[in-house]
Design a protein around this motif. Structure first.
Motif, mmCIF file in Angstrom:
data_model
loop_
_atom_site.group_PDB
_atom_site.id
_atom_site.type_symbol
_atom_site.label_atom_id
_atom_site.label_comp_id
_atom_site.label_asym_id
_atom_site.label_seq_id
_atom_site.Cartn_x
_atom_site.Cartn_y
_atom_site.Cartn_z
ATOM 1 N N TYR A 284 0.860 -1.178 0.000
ATOM 2 C CA TYR A 284 0.000 0.000 0.000
ATOM 3 C C TYR A 284 0.903 1.238 0.000
ATOM 4 O O TYR A 284 2.010 1.205 0.525
ATOM 5 N N PRO A 285 0.410 2.338 -0.529
ATOM 6 C CA PRO A 285 1.252 3.546 -0.546
ATOM 7 C C PRO A 285 1.352 4.232 0.812
ATOM 8 O O PRO A 285 2.274 5.013 1.037
ATOM 9 N N THR A 286 0.437 3.953 1.733
ATOM 10 C CA THR A 286 0.466 4.607 3.035
ATOM 11 C C THR A 286 1.280 3.761 4.009
ATOM 12 O O THR A 286 1.241 2.526 3.948
ATOM 13 N N PRO A 287 2.011 4.375 4.936
ATOM 14 C CA PRO A 287 2.950 3.615 5.775
ATOM 15 C C PRO A 287 2.296 2.610 6.722
ATOM 16 O O PRO A 287 2.789 1.494 6.878
ATOM 17 N N VAL A 288 1.197 2.968 7.380
ATOM 18 C CA VAL A 288 0.562 2.043 8.318
ATOM 19 C C VAL A 288 -0.053 0.867 7.554
ATOM 20 O O VAL A 288 0.088 -0.289 7.964
ATOM 21 N N GLY B 70 -6.396 -2.504 4.601
ATOM 22 C CA GLY B 70 -7.335 -1.789 3.749
ATOM 23 C C GLY B 70 -7.944 -0.595 4.469
ATOM 24 O O GLY B 70 -8.116 0.478 3.879
ATOM 25 N N LEU B 71 -8.277 -0.762 5.740
ATOM 26 C CA LEU B 71 -8.846 0.322 6.535
ATOM 27 C C LEU B 71 -7.830 1.457 6.692
ATOM 28 O O LEU B 71 -8.174 2.643 6.547
ATOM 29 N N ALA B 72 -6.583 1.126 6.983
ATOM 30 C CA ALA B 72 -5.545 2.154 7.142
ATOM 31 C C ALA B 72 -5.324 2.896 5.832
ATOM 32 O O ALA B 72 -5.148 4.119 5.828
ATOM 33 N N ASP B 73 -5.345 2.171 4.722
ATOM 34 C CA ASP B 73 -5.171 2.825 3.426
ATOM 35 C C ASP B 73 -6.326 3.778 3.134
ATOM 36 O O ASP B 73 -6.121 4.885 2.642
ATOM 37 N N GLU C 53 4.367 1.539 14.829
ATOM 38 C CA GLU C 53 3.867 0.306 15.451
ATOM 39 C C GLU C 53 2.575 0.568 16.221
ATOM 40 O O GLU C 53 1.606 -0.192 16.117
ATOM 41 N N ALA C 54 2.532 1.659 16.990
ATOM 42 C CA ALA C 54 1.342 2.000 17.780
ATOM 43 C C ALA C 54 0.161 2.336 16.878
ATOM 44 O O ALA C 54 -0.976 1.921 17.149
ATOM 45 N N ASP C 55 0.423 3.074 15.788
ATOM 46 C CA ASP C 55 -0.653 3.410 14.847
ATOM 47 C C ASP C 55 -1.216 2.150 14.193
ATOM 48 O O ASP C 55 -2.430 1.992 14.043
ATOM 49 N N ALA C 56 -0.332 1.239 13.812
ATOM 50 C CA ALA C 56 -0.774 -0.007 13.172
ATOM 51 C C ALA C 56 -1.596 -0.845 14.150
ATOM 52 O O ALA C 56 -2.642 -1.399 13.774
ATOM 53 N N ALA C 57 -1.156 -0.939 15.396
ATOM 54 C CA ALA C 57 -1.894 -1.716 16.394
ATOM 55 C C ALA C 57 -3.260 -1.093 16.660
ATOM 56 O O ALA C 57 -4.254 -1.812 16.836
ATOM 57 N N ALA C 58 -3.336 0.247 16.669
ATOM 58 C CA ALA C 58 -4.616 0.928 16.898
ATOM 59 C C ALA C 58 -5.593 0.679 15.750
ATOM 60 O O ALA C 58 -6.779 0.405 15.976
ATOM 61 N N VAL C 59 -5.108 0.758 14.519
ATOM 62 C CA VAL C 59 -5.974 0.496 13.363
ATOM 63 C C VAL C 59 -6.410 -0.969 13.361
ATOM 64 O O VAL C 59 -7.569 -1.285 13.074
ATOM 65 N N LEU C 60 -5.501 -1.850 13.693
ATOM 66 C CA LEU C 60 -5.836 -3.271 13.748
ATOM 67 C C LEU C 60 -6.910 -3.538 14.795
ATOM 68 O O LEU C 60 -7.884 -4.256 14.523
ATOM 69 N N LEU C 61 -6.764 -2.947 15.980
ATOM 70 C CA LEU C 61 -7.771 -3.136 17.026
ATOM 71 C C LEU C 61 -9.116 -2.570 16.585
ATOM 72 O O LEU C 61 -10.167 -3.174 16.836
ATOM 73 N N ASP C 62 -9.097 -1.451 15.884
ATOM 74 C CA ASP C 62 -10.336 -0.867 15.370
ATOM 75 C C ASP C 62 -10.996 -1.802 14.354
ATOM 76 O O ASP C 62 -12.209 -2.024 14.392
ATOM 77 N N LEU D 241 0.962 -3.095 7.991
ATOM 78 C CA LEU D 241 0.006 -4.168 8.291
ATOM 79 C C LEU D 241 0.046 -5.254 7.222
ATOM 80 O O LEU D 241 -0.060 -6.446 7.524
ATOM 81 N N GLN D 242 0.230 -4.839 5.986
ATOM 82 C CA GLN D 242 0.319 -5.825 4.904
ATOM 83 C C GLN D 242 1.597 -6.653 5.040
ATOM 84 O O GLN D 242 1.573 -7.870 4.847
#
Length: 181
Positions: free
Chosen positions: A81-85, A174-177, A130-139, A89-90
């Motif tokens: 994905y072009p976005t870092p988070v 996908g959600l983070a993107d 890492e924290a941003d990715a974990a937050a999006v994953l939990l969401d 996750l990918q």
């Protein structure tokens, strides 16, 4: 006119006695047993359907069906994905797919990782990412499974295989993107 006795007239055999039963051949016995077993199995199938008709079942989600080659091969890294988070996750999902999934620890003795362990190694020391990715994953997990999920590790440890955790990493990417993260 001669008199005959009715009991004697009826006892006089007019036909030959029945032949004694012959022994069945092996093929005939197998056919007979096969027929009997088929009837028993049909009856058991009907009884099972009747006895389990009241049990509610969930439909199978085809996303849970994993098809993999019979011989293990390395999977190519998917287009990021072009976005870092989302890319993180990918990569974490790909890490679980190729390196193995585990529960109850970040990394097991064989090198398999849990969801958070995969995120941590793929973040390469960037704790904010890492924290941003974990937050999006939990969401993403809470969107699918409800607010009863407390943490990413508790969700990971609640599963017996990595299918659902890997699918959730994919959905979180996908959600983070979509959010531009």
């Amino acid at each position: 006119m001669p008199q005959t006795h009715p009991a004697i007239d009826q006892a006089a055999p007019t036909t030959a006695p029945p032949a004694p039963p012959t022994e069945l051949s092996l093929e005939e016995r197998l056919t007979l047993v096969n027929t009997e077993m088929t009837a028993r199995l049909d009856e058991a199938a009907v009884a099972y359907e009747v006895n389990t008709a009241h049990i509610e079942t969930e439909p199978v989600d085809l996303a849970d069906v994993v098809t993999v080659p019979l011989t293990p091969t390395l999977q190519p890294q998917p287009n990021a994905y072009p976005t870092p988070v989302a890319a993180l996750l990918q990569r974490a999902r790909h890490r679980l797919l190729t390196g193995g999934w585990c529960k109850n620890v970040l990394i097991d003795a064989d090198g398999a990782r849990c969801m958070l362990g995969a995120i941590r190694i793929e973040a390469r020391g960037d704790s904010g990412l890492e924290a941003d990715a974990a937050a999006v994953l939990l969401d993403a997990i809470r969107r699918k499974f409800g607010d009863g999920v407390d943490t990413v590790p508790s969700f990971n440890d609640a599963h017996g295989s990595g299918r659902v955790p890997m699918r959730m990493l994919d959905q979180a990417a996908g959600l983070a993107d979509t959010r531009g993260l």
